[in-house]
Design an enzyme around this catalytic site. Structure first.
Site, short mmCIF file in Angstrom:
data_model
loop_
_atom_site.label_atom_id
_atom_site.label_comp_id
_atom_site.label_asym_id
_atom_site.label_seq_id
_atom_site.Cartn_x
_atom_site.Cartn_y
_atom_site.Cartn_z
N HIS A 1 -5.05 54.76 79.19
CA HIS A 1 -5.91 53.57 79.10
C HIS A 1 -6.44 53.28 80.50
O HIS A 1 -5.77 53.57 81.49
CB HIS A 1 -5.04 52.42 78.60
CG HIS A 1 -5.77 51.14 78.32
ND1 HIS A 1 -6.14 50.26 79.31
CD2 HIS A 1 -6.20 50.58 77.15
CE1 HIS A 1 -6.75 49.22 78.77
NE2 HIS A 1 -6.80 49.38 77.46
N ASP B 1 3.48 53.25 81.19
CA ASP B 1 2.73 52.21 80.49
C ASP B 1 3.32 52.13 79.07
O ASP B 1 3.08 53.00 78.24
CB ASP B 1 1.25 52.59 80.47
CG ASP B 1 0.42 51.62 79.65
OD1 ASP B 1 0.97 50.74 78.99
OD2 ASP B 1 -0.83 51.77 79.67
N LYS C 1 0.49 42.77 71.82
CA LYS C 1 0.55 43.88 70.87
C LYS C 1 1.92 43.91 70.18
O LYS C 1 2.18 44.73 69.32
CB LYS C 1 0.31 45.21 71.57
CG LYS C 1 -1.10 45.31 72.19
CD LYS C 1 -1.29 46.62 72.88
CE LYS C 1 -2.40 46.59 73.92
NZ LYS C 1 -3.75 46.53 73.36
N CYS D 1 -11.10 51.98 75.69
CA CYS D 1 -10.73 51.91 77.12
C CYS D 1 -10.07 53.21 77.57
O CYS D 1 -9.07 53.20 78.30
CB CYS D 1 -9.80 50.73 77.41
SG CYS D 1 -10.56 49.16 77.06
#
Ligand code: PMP
Length: 414
Positions: free
Chosen positions: A131, A208, A234, A372
């Protein structure tokens, strides 16, 4: 958690769905099929009510007040830190910096950890499947330091070519960064193995975890990484919540990134001193209500259990993949051996955005675009994909409704 949100012991998706008020709404006169969970998840009543209760019953600023409301607010906010620390098995609550999300977490590592250490000629290693939040901060600081950003390649199935990643871990690499789960492909990366190789070479690893924490139990100690970034919205929580977990020794060595209230010990014009981590990195008034919600979200996950969540989501992933393969001209991007329930695809002869717009008219919410992840789109040679991303509250019936709607709208575009 009140009686309305009590969780059954066996996974009963209909009872779980009843905990999510938004799932019962309709869109354009059709029952909503929400398959945009990798973008943001829906929120259970337990989270919505926790936020509501905070504002109705004990809204106050944290840390500064000694009055009752201030203490209650501080205890709920710090309680969320405790819950999150336990959720990802941090050794200490002081290793968790609460942030507005993954983006703030990666930027904090970029400016406070990496930039002061980077010299001209150094490099940061990331991957093609990241991302932008795990690419652009590294580019910005590399530019300032005269360093470079290298990207490890992936294969056509959407799996990281791990051997190439290891080859690229050369001595000038001062930080390695990899996503735990790809937000476009669903690929689960072998983070433990990557961390082991990074440790052998003395290179710190940032992971991440944005798309991992909503789907699987995460144990930062077992993973063996140095930094783990995550985002709350999320994982059933309000927007503007997230965290950076970092090993104690890294946090102790990092200068503050933002300056202001809450992060100081004493401010003097002849030399300001700072609070201990994690507060040193939490300048200003945080998203208190959001973190109260995040605390409730973690309780909710734990009441369901990741074993049940995983089994249900993997069933949905397999079922949806199989059903999508029936659609003529459909190509799936991301066929890794280990995946979370994210399916990117294109249908021959139809633009992704047109399909997503027509699907919306059928009540189906999917995302179309580059997600993204421009370098990943460049790798596959496409400008955009459609992405159906599922959550534990989705059902096989919704998958059927989605595929039927897709077949129908595809015909309109042919
Ligand atoms: N990394 C990944 C893998 C993501 O999916 C996202 C959100 N799409 C982010 C980072 C950024 O998260 P946030 O915008 O909440 O900071």
């Amino acid at each position: 958690m009140n009686a309305a949100t009590a969780i059954p012991t066996a996974f009963d998706v209909q009872r779980v769905r009843a905990d999510f008020p938004l799932l019962s709404r309709s869109v354009h006169g059709k029952p909503l099929v929400y398959f945009d969970n990798a973008n943001t998840s829906q929120k259970p009543a337990a989270v919505i009510e926790a936020v509501d209760r905070f504002y109705r019953e004990y809204n106050a600023n944290v840390s500064r007040a000694v009055h009752c409301l201030g203490e209650e607010a501080t205890s709920a906010y710090e309680g969320a830190r405790d819950k999150l620390a336990a959720f990802i098995n941090a050794t200490s609550r002081n290793e968790l910096v609460l942030t507005s999300g993954t983006t703030q977490a990666t930027n904090l590592v970029a400016y406070s950890y990496a930039l002061p250490r980077l010299k001209p000629g150094d490099a940061i290693l990331t991957t093609v499947m990241e991302h932008h939040a795990n690419i652009v901060p590294w580019q910005l600081i590399a530019q300032r330091a005269g360093a470079t950003v290298k990207a490890a390649p992936i294969d056509e199935r959407g799996e990281l070519i791990v051997e190439r990643f290891f080859e690229l871990l050369t001595p000038e690499v001062k930080l390695a960064c990899v996503t735990h789960v790809s937000n476009v492909l669903g690929t689960v990366n072998p983070v433990r193995e990557i961390a082991r190789e990074c440790r052998k070479r003395g290179i710190p690893l940032l992971v991440d975890g944005s798309q991992a924490v909503p789907h699987r139990p995460v144990d930062v100690q077992a993973l063996g990484c140095d930094f783990y970034a995550l985002t709350g919205h999320k994982m059933l929580s309000p927007t503007g919540t997230g965290a950076l977990w970092a090993k104690k020794e890294h946090l102790a060595d990092m200068p503050p990134f933002f300056g202001g209230g809450e992060m100081i010990r004493e401010v003097r014009f002849d030399g300001t001193t700072f609070a201990e981590p994690p507060h040193k990195f939490e300048a200003g008034t945080p998203n208190i209500a959001g973190f109260v919600g995040l605390g409730a979200a973690i309780d909710y996950y734990q009441s369901l259990g990741f074993e049940a969540i995983h089994a249900h989501e993997q069933d949905l992933l397999a079922f949806a993949t199989e059903r999508l393969r029936e659609v003529p001209g459909l190509r799936i991007f991301g066929e890794a051996a280990e995946k979370e329930p994210v399916i990117s695809f294109l249908v021959e002869g139809a633009q992704a955005t047109d399909l997503a717009t027509l699907l919306d008219l059928q009540g189906v919410a999917v995302r179309s675009g580059h997600h993204c992840a421009h370098p990943l789109m460049q790798f596959f040679g496409v400008p955009a994909t459609l992405r159906a991303s599922l959550a534990f509250y989705n059902t096989r019936e919704e998958v059927d409704a989605f595929v039927e709607a897709l077949v129908k709208v595809r015909k309109l575009l042919m």
